[in-house]
Design a protein around this motif. Structure first.
Motif, PDB file in Angstrom:
ATOM      1  N   SER A 143       0.826  -1.203   0.000  1.00 14.91           N
ATOM      2  CA  SER A 143       0.000   0.000   0.000  1.00 14.91           C
ATOM      3  C   SER A 143       0.863   1.257   0.000  1.00 14.91           C
ATOM      4  CB  SER A 143      -0.919   0.005   1.224  1.00 14.91           C
ATOM      5  OG  SER A 143      -0.148   0.202   2.376  1.00 14.91           O
ATOM      6  N   LEU A 144       0.277   2.339  -0.442  1.00 17.69           N
ATOM      7  CA  LEU A 144       0.995   3.606  -0.501  1.00 17.69           C
ATOM      8  C   LEU A 144       0.114   4.729   0.017  1.00 17.69           C
ATOM      9  CD1 LEU A 144       2.451   3.548  -4.127  1.00 17.69           C
ATOM     10  CD2 LEU A 144       3.770   3.252  -2.023  1.00 17.69           C
ATOM     11  N   LYS A 145       0.748   5.694   0.668  1.00 24.98           N
ATOM     12  CA  LYS A 145       0.014   6.891   1.014  1.00 24.98           C
ATOM     13  C   LYS A 145       0.174   7.884  -0.131  1.00 24.98           C
ATOM     14  CE  LYS A 145       0.477   6.087   5.846  1.00 24.98           C
ATOM     15  NZ  LYS A 145       1.295   6.257   7.032  1.00 24.98           N
ATOM     16  N   ILE A 146      -0.777   8.839  -0.159  1.00 26.00           N
ATOM     17  CA  ILE A 146      -0.741   9.784  -1.263  1.00 26.00           C
ATOM     18  C   ILE A 146       0.613  10.508  -1.324  1.00 26.00           C
ATOM     19  CG2 ILE A 146      -1.771  11.868  -2.226  1.00 26.00           C
ATOM     20  CD1 ILE A 146      -3.811   9.870  -2.440  1.00 26.00           C
ATOM     21  N   HIS A 147       1.117  10.871  -0.151  1.00 26.67           N
ATOM     22  CA  HIS A 147       2.368  11.643  -0.253  1.00 26.67           C
ATOM     23  C   HIS A 147       3.554  10.757  -0.635  1.00 26.67           C
ATOM     24  CE1 HIS A 147       2.644  10.956   4.224  1.00 26.67           C
ATOM     25  NE2 HIS A 147       3.857  10.652   3.858  1.00 26.67           N
ATOM     26  N   ASP A 148       3.447   9.411  -0.432  1.00 28.70           N
ATOM     27  CA  ASP A 148       4.472   8.523  -0.991  1.00 28.70           C
ATOM     28  C   ASP A 148       4.478   8.650  -2.512  1.00 28.70           C
ATOM     29  OD1 ASP A 148       4.934   7.560   1.561  1.00 28.70           O
ATOM     30  OD2 ASP A 148       3.487   5.929   1.338  1.00 28.70           O
ATOM     31  N   ILE A 149       3.282   8.687  -3.066  1.00 27.05           N
ATOM     32  CA  ILE A 149       3.178   8.775  -4.523  1.00 27.05           C
ATOM     33  C   ILE A 149       3.772  10.089  -5.002  1.00 27.05           C
ATOM     34  CG2 ILE A 149       1.575   8.755  -6.470  1.00 27.05           C
ATOM     35  CD1 ILE A 149      -0.339   7.224  -4.651  1.00 27.05           C
ATOM     36  N   SER A 150       3.508  11.100  -4.216  1.00 24.89           N
ATOM     37  CA  SER A 150       4.093  12.397  -4.513  1.00 24.89           C
ATOM     38  C   SER A 150       5.616  12.286  -4.605  1.00 24.89           C
ATOM     39  CB  SER A 150       3.727  13.350  -3.387  1.00 24.89           C
ATOM     40  OG  SER A 150       3.170  14.482  -3.885  1.00 24.89           O
ATOM     41  N   ASN A 151       6.182  11.575  -3.652  1.00 25.08           N
ATOM     42  CA  ASN A 151       7.632  11.418  -3.651  1.00 25.08           C
ATOM     43  C   ASN A 151       8.111  10.618  -4.858  1.00 25.08           C
ATOM     44  OD1 ASN A 151       7.859  12.891  -1.348  1.00 25.08           O
ATOM     45  ND2 ASN A 151       7.831  11.111   0.025  1.00 25.08           N
ATOM     46  N   ILE A 152       7.379   9.560  -5.147  1.00 21.45           N
ATOM     47  CA  ILE A 152       7.772   8.723  -6.280  1.00 21.45           C
ATOM     48  C   ILE A 152       7.787   9.540  -7.575  1.00 21.45           C
ATOM     49  CG2 ILE A 152       7.078   6.759  -7.727  1.00 21.45           C
ATOM     50  CD1 ILE A 152       5.802   5.613  -5.105  1.00 21.45           C
ATOM     51  N   LEU A 153       6.735  10.331  -7.738  1.00 24.09           N
ATOM     52  CA  LEU A 153       6.601  11.063  -9.000  1.00 24.09           C
ATOM     53  C   LEU A 153       7.273  12.430  -8.957  1.00 24.09           C
ATOM     54  CD1 LEU A 153       2.865  10.292  -9.821  1.00 24.09           C
ATOM     55  CD2 LEU A 153       4.896   9.163 -10.724  1.00 24.09           C
ATOM     56  N   ASP A 154       7.682  12.794  -7.752  1.00 23.92           N
ATOM     57  CA  ASP A 154       8.310  14.080  -7.545  1.00 23.92           C
ATOM     58  C   ASP A 154       7.418  15.235  -8.004  1.00 23.92           C
ATOM     59  OD1 ASP A 154      10.229  15.749  -6.594  1.00 23.92           O
ATOM     60  OD2 ASP A 154      11.381  15.782  -8.481  1.00 23.92           O
ATOM     61  N   LYS A 155       6.142  15.135  -7.714  1.00 21.46           N
ATOM     62  CA  LYS A 155       5.259  16.282  -7.943  1.00 21.46           C
ATOM     63  C   LYS A 155       4.059  16.220  -7.003  1.00 21.46           C
ATOM     64  CE  LYS A 155       2.561  14.424 -11.793  1.00 21.46           C
ATOM     65  NZ  LYS A 155       2.187  14.637 -13.177  1.00 21.46           N
ATOM     66  N   LYS A 156       3.383  17.338  -6.838  1.00 23.89           N
ATOM     67  CA  LYS A 156       2.312  17.382  -5.857  1.00 23.89           C
ATOM     68  C   LYS A 156       0.947  17.109  -6.449  1.00 23.89           C
ATOM     69  CE  LYS A 156       4.832  20.332  -2.796  1.00 23.89           C
ATOM     70  NZ  LYS A 156       5.404  21.666  -2.929  1.00 23.89           N
ATOM     71  N   ASN A 157       0.848  17.296  -7.721  1.00 28.45           N
ATOM     72  CA  ASN A 157      -0.460  17.085  -8.334  1.00 28.45           C
ATOM     73  C   ASN A 157      -0.548  15.668  -8.878  1.00 28.45           C
ATOM     74  OD1 ASN A 157      -2.919  17.414  -9.468  1.00 28.45           O
ATOM     75  ND2 ASN A 157      -2.196  18.613 -11.213  1.00 28.45           N
ATOM     76  N   VAL A 158      -0.805  14.721  -7.979  1.00 29.47           N
ATOM     77  CA  VAL A 158      -0.773  13.323  -8.393  1.00 29.47           C
ATOM     78  C   VAL A 158      -2.160  12.761  -8.677  1.00 29.47           C
ATOM     79  CG1 VAL A 158       1.364  12.938  -7.150  1.00 29.47           C
ATOM     80  CG2 VAL A 158      -0.802  12.450  -6.023  1.00 29.47           C
ATOM     81  N   LEU A 159      -3.170  13.571  -8.419  1.00 26.55           N
ATOM     82  CA  LEU A 159      -4.520  13.052  -8.587  1.00 26.55           C
ATOM     83  C   LEU A 159      -4.851  12.564  -9.995  1.00 26.55           C
ATOM     84  CD1 LEU A 159      -7.172  14.647  -6.395  1.00 26.55           C
ATOM     85  CD2 LEU A 159      -5.348  13.065  -5.893  1.00 26.55           C
ATOM     86  N   PRO A 160      -4.438  13.299 -11.010  1.00 21.58           N
ATOM     87  CA  PRO A 160      -4.752  12.810 -12.352  1.00 21.58           C
ATOM     88  C   PRO A 160      -4.193  11.407 -12.575  1.00 21.58           C
ATOM     89  CG  PRO A 160      -3.943  15.055 -12.454  1.00 21.58           C
ATOM     90  CD  PRO A 160      -3.767  14.602 -11.047  1.00 21.58           C
ATOM     91  N   VAL A 161      -3.012  11.147 -12.044  1.00 23.74           N
ATOM     92  CA  VAL A 161      -2.409   9.827 -12.204  1.00 23.74           C
ATOM     93  C   VAL A 161      -3.248   8.777 -11.473  1.00 23.74           C
ATOM     94  CG1 VAL A 161      -0.314   8.475 -11.906  1.00 23.74           C
ATOM     95  CG2 VAL A 161      -0.159  10.954 -12.276  1.00 23.74           C
TER      96      VAL A 161
END
Ligand code: ADP
Ligand code: ZN
Ligand code: ZN
Length: 817
Positions: A143-161
């Protein structure tokens, strides 16, 4: 150049909070979008962007935002403007308003977790690069938290993904999260069409008599969906019938129920054929023309139309006009009236264009309506809603109707924002350059006063539709000794006689009693002690049905006493009466008839209220006993007699609006009687038949009531002549709240002299272990309201700078009800 945003956070702190953003974020972000922001040491809040600017905060170092949660604003500029007006007028924070305004589904937890999808492994080649990164990370960590995803993608607007990954079923999102993006399927059942004929149904029920639980579920489904003709949610059905889901599954397996999964936005409309709107009679036609005429010179108009005059049909014509001008319509009405006939009526006329917004809806359903309004969906041209529907993201309102505008439930009592939906709707209409029509058979003094002052337009509709006569209202003196002897329980011989006759003619009866439970006071006959709530300064109410004593203020419950706790005597008596006792007495007096009760205790489930209404409509109930729930705009053809069990306790309620309210309540209940050719009858039992209000009720004389009450309001400096702000202080320690309230009142008196009342303890001085003190500030019309508020806010600030007072809770209630 540095970039910052000011953010509204849903907490009761007075200010906006400033956060840092990058230049590209500044380009992307707009006011009204959600962002996740860090707060304090470890908290994360969902906030709403209020503004974007270049000014670094001076008092603290701006932190960076954590997430951007939207691609486009979910709150528009007009809403933000309305939020500011509310915060300012009702003396609360923008955070308070935000919390009330946004369905909780919009307020995300930043700890939101996404997990690997359980569905079949997907073809990785369909994933774009950024999607793949997240997907791959999930292969290693479950599992991942939203801000983990942020770190992975290096951006804050991860919702579209995330949104794309959900669509591709590559990830799962926790329930109730990102409702905005996830079409959610809900399980519904309805009766298999094979059983739609009466014989088939009877046969089915016969067959099920050996499976009583299954039969119970079928009966429940039937009673719930008979009115609405729509499938019923499995979760609701199991709640309503107390049945486990395995019983429902059995019924599905047996082919008795058909199961389906519906996307929630499709459940609102029953799919009935559209009906043409009615042809108005001449009185209605005249009223309609007058309303339109009044709108030429006024933004707000009041329609004073007696019960059953056909106000709704007048609204309907205005709605048609607004729709054909391409405008949105908001139709406000009291919560309880939303579950009933009016919804069906409007849906029959306007079909899918009607959206209903209702506190009994899940947050998901509310998000759905929100998005439909936001996106100008054809499914939300007309919103039918209770007070919180003023917060929906309208941007093109043409008309607001406030039906039953006198209803006090339009004012939110707790928590902040303590707004009045009618008054806020007037401001909302102004912002949209829309027209607003207030309608009532018994207008609030406020609105009638404004109409008389020509501040509002004013139209009357004084003829009942079809020339049905106004009910004959008779006052029954129950103080008279002789008559008292003839009473059976709480029923005068006059009422019993009239009830007997009505029942023999095959008509139905409504009995109104504004207190629930069996009796409000239980007392020991030997020592006189009566059981009190341990958290509140109030007697416990006896509820016979569950054999319990309950506190109506905090919900405390204990078993009914067998013996007095003080002296051990078993002679326990009860005093006063509520709906349960009336119900019990009616059942004894009329054992051959069906009696039901409608109050808070019998209508808790989502369909609790609907079920009783349906049963009354279908004449399965002969006598319905109920509280003010009965008064809300219901239309029953066969009810001929209304009994008001005791007018006096309403009239004696310690509140300056008690008389006005009693008048409204009694005339509204009376309005339920005799809506067809036969004239209805209303009996009001009272100890004081010469009370002016009762005289005015029995002659249906609104104007007399208005003049007399206004006289009092002038003399005693009450609204609508004066504005007022009620200040309530609460603390668990009586001495502290007393000292604090004396300090507060004294500071106020220094500025406003004679216009301050109190501090006073309210009739129930302690609730939930908090002692209360009230202070009232009266504001003459020629004194600036905003200056007064500023002064009060200042005193409030100095108050909290005194160490001893810091733990005292202060509640400011502007235009208190
Ligand atoms: P109010 O809201 O003023 O109490 P309603 O709008 O509920 O009154 O109207 C009372 C009843 O009369 C309703 O059953 C309604 O359907 C009926 N009615 C009102 N106007 C018309 C009309 N123009 N044609 C047919 N029926 C009407
Ligand atoms: Zn005792
Ligand atoms: Zn209590």
């Amino acid at each position: 150049m540095q970039y910052f945003i000011d953010v509204i956070i849903p907490i009761p702190l007075k200010k906006l909070f400033t956060y840092g953003i990058t230049a590209s974020e500044a380009e992307f972000l707009k006011a009204g979008m959600r962002v996740a922001v860090p707060f304090g040491k470890s908290k994360i809040y969902t906030g709403i962007v209020f503004s974007i600017h270049n000014d670094a905060p001076t008092a603290y170092e701006a932190k960076d935002i954590q997430q951007i949660l939207d691609e486009t604003p979910i709150v528009n500029a007009k809403q933000l403007q309305l939020w500011q007006w509310i915060a300012n007028y009702y003396m609360c924070t923008l955070g308070d308003v935000m919390r009330a305004a946004l369905p909780s589904g919009f307020i995300l937890e930043s700890e939101t977790v996404i997990t690997k999808s359980n569905s079949i492994t997907i073809d990785e080649s369909v994933l774009k690069d950024d999607e793949f990164l997240v997907y791959e990370a999930l292969q290693h960590q479950s599992s991942l938290k939203i801000h983990d995803i942020s770190n992975i993608l290096d951006k804050k607007n991860v919702l579209p993904v995330i949104k794309r990954l959900i669509e591709k079923e590559a990830i799962s999102v926790e329930e109730e999260v990102y409702e905005k993006y996830k079409p959610k399927l809900v399980r519904y059942v309805k009766l298999n069409a094979n059983f739609s004929s009466e014989t088939a149904l009877r046969q089915l029920l016969d067959d099920l008599s050996r499976a009583p639980k299954q039969k119970q579920v079928v009966m429940t489904l039937f009673s719930v969906s008979a009115t609405t003709k729509k499938p019923v949610k499995v979760s609701d059905l199991s709640n309503e019938s107390d049945a486990s889901s395995s019983i429902i599954k059995t019924l599905i397996d047996k082919g008795i129920f058909e199961e389906y999964h519906i996307q929630t936005d499709r459940v609102q409309y029953s799919g009935e054929d559209n009906e043409d709107t009615k042809h108005l009679n001449t009185y209605q036609e005249t009223a309609l023309i007058e309303v339109k005429e009044s709108f030429k010179t006024h933004n707000v108009s009041l329609l004073h139309g007696v019960t059953s005059s056909g106000k709704t049909e007048v609204y309907v014509k205005l709605i048609e006009d607004a729709l054909s001008a391409g405008k949105q319509v908001l139709y406000l009405l009291p919560e309880i009236a939303l579950t009933t006939q009016l919804v069906t009526r409007l849906q029959n006329y306007f079909g899918e264009q009607v959206a209903v917004f209702h506190s009994k809806y899940s947050t998901h359903e509310r998000v759905e309506v929100w998005n439909n309004v936001l996106n100008h969906s054809a499914k939300a041209k007309i919103v039918l809603g209770a007070r919180s529907s003023i917060f929906l993201p309208f941007d093109n309102l043409g008309l607001i109707v406030v039906d039953e505008e006198h209803e006090q439930s339009f004012k939110q009592f707790d928590p902040a924002p303590r707004y009045h939906a009618r008054d806020t709707a007037i401001v909302l209409a102004y912002m949209h350059e829309a027209k607003i029509l207030l309608g009532s058979a018994t207008p609030s003094l406020e609105s009638y006063f404004n109409a008389k002052q020509n501040k509002y337009g004013f139209v009357e509709l004084m003829h009942r539709f079809n020339d049905v006569l106004m009910p004959d209202i008779e006052l029954v003196d129950i103080k008279d000794k002789l008559k008292k002897k003839l009473m059976k329980g709480h029923f005068s011989d006059r009422l019993i006689g009239e009830m007997t006759e009505t029942l023999q003619e095959g008509h139905q009866i409504i009995l109104f009693q504004n207190r629930r439970g069996f009796s409000p006071i239980v007392e020991c006959n030997t020592c006189g002690v009566s059981p009190q709530c341990s958290n509140c300064d109030v007697s416990l109410t006896y509820h016979q049905y569950r054999h319990q004593l309950r506190c109506h203020y905090c919900g405390y419950v204990e078993a009914m006493l067998k013996k007095c706790k003080a002296c051990g005597s078993s002679e326990i008596d009860s005093k006063g009466f509520g709906t349960e006792q009336i119900e019990a007495e009616v059942k004894l007096l009329f054992p051959d008839y069906n009696v039901a009760r409608m109050d808070l205790d019998t209508t808790r489930g989502k369909y609790g209220y609907e079920k009783i209404i349906t049963a009354l409509e279908q004449q399965e109930i002969d006598i319905l006993v109920g509280t003010q729930m009965l008064t809300k705009g219901l239309d029953f053809r066969n009810v001929k007699l209304v009994g008001i069990m005791n007018a006096d306790n309403m009239l004696n309620f310690p509140d300056f609006r008690a008389h006005e309210r009693s008048f409204q309540l009694m005339l509204q209940v009376a309005g339920r009687a005799g809506r067809t050719e036969e004239r209805g009858k209303v009996l009001i039992q009272t100890y004081n038949p010469y009370h002016n209000i009762l005289q005015q009720v029995s002659t249906n004389n609104y104007v007399d009531m208005f003049n007399e009450q206004m006289n009092d309001r002038y003399n005693f400096k009450y609204p609508p002549v004066y504005k007022q702000i009620k200040i309530t202080l609460k603390h668990k320690d009586y001495n502290r709240v007393e000292t604090a309230s004396i300090w507060f009142a004294k500071s106020l008196r220094q500025l406003f002299a004679d216009f301050v009342l109190g501090p006073e303890s309210p009739p129930v001085a302690r609730i939930r272990n908090q002692f209360h003190k009230n202070i009232l500030v009266k504001i003459p019309k020629n004194q600036s309201l905003s200056k007064t508020k500023e002064a009060i806010a200042k005193i409030n600030n100095s108050f909290f700078s005194i160490k001893d007072f810091r733990s005292v809770k202060v509640i400011l209630n502007v235009d208190n009800f």
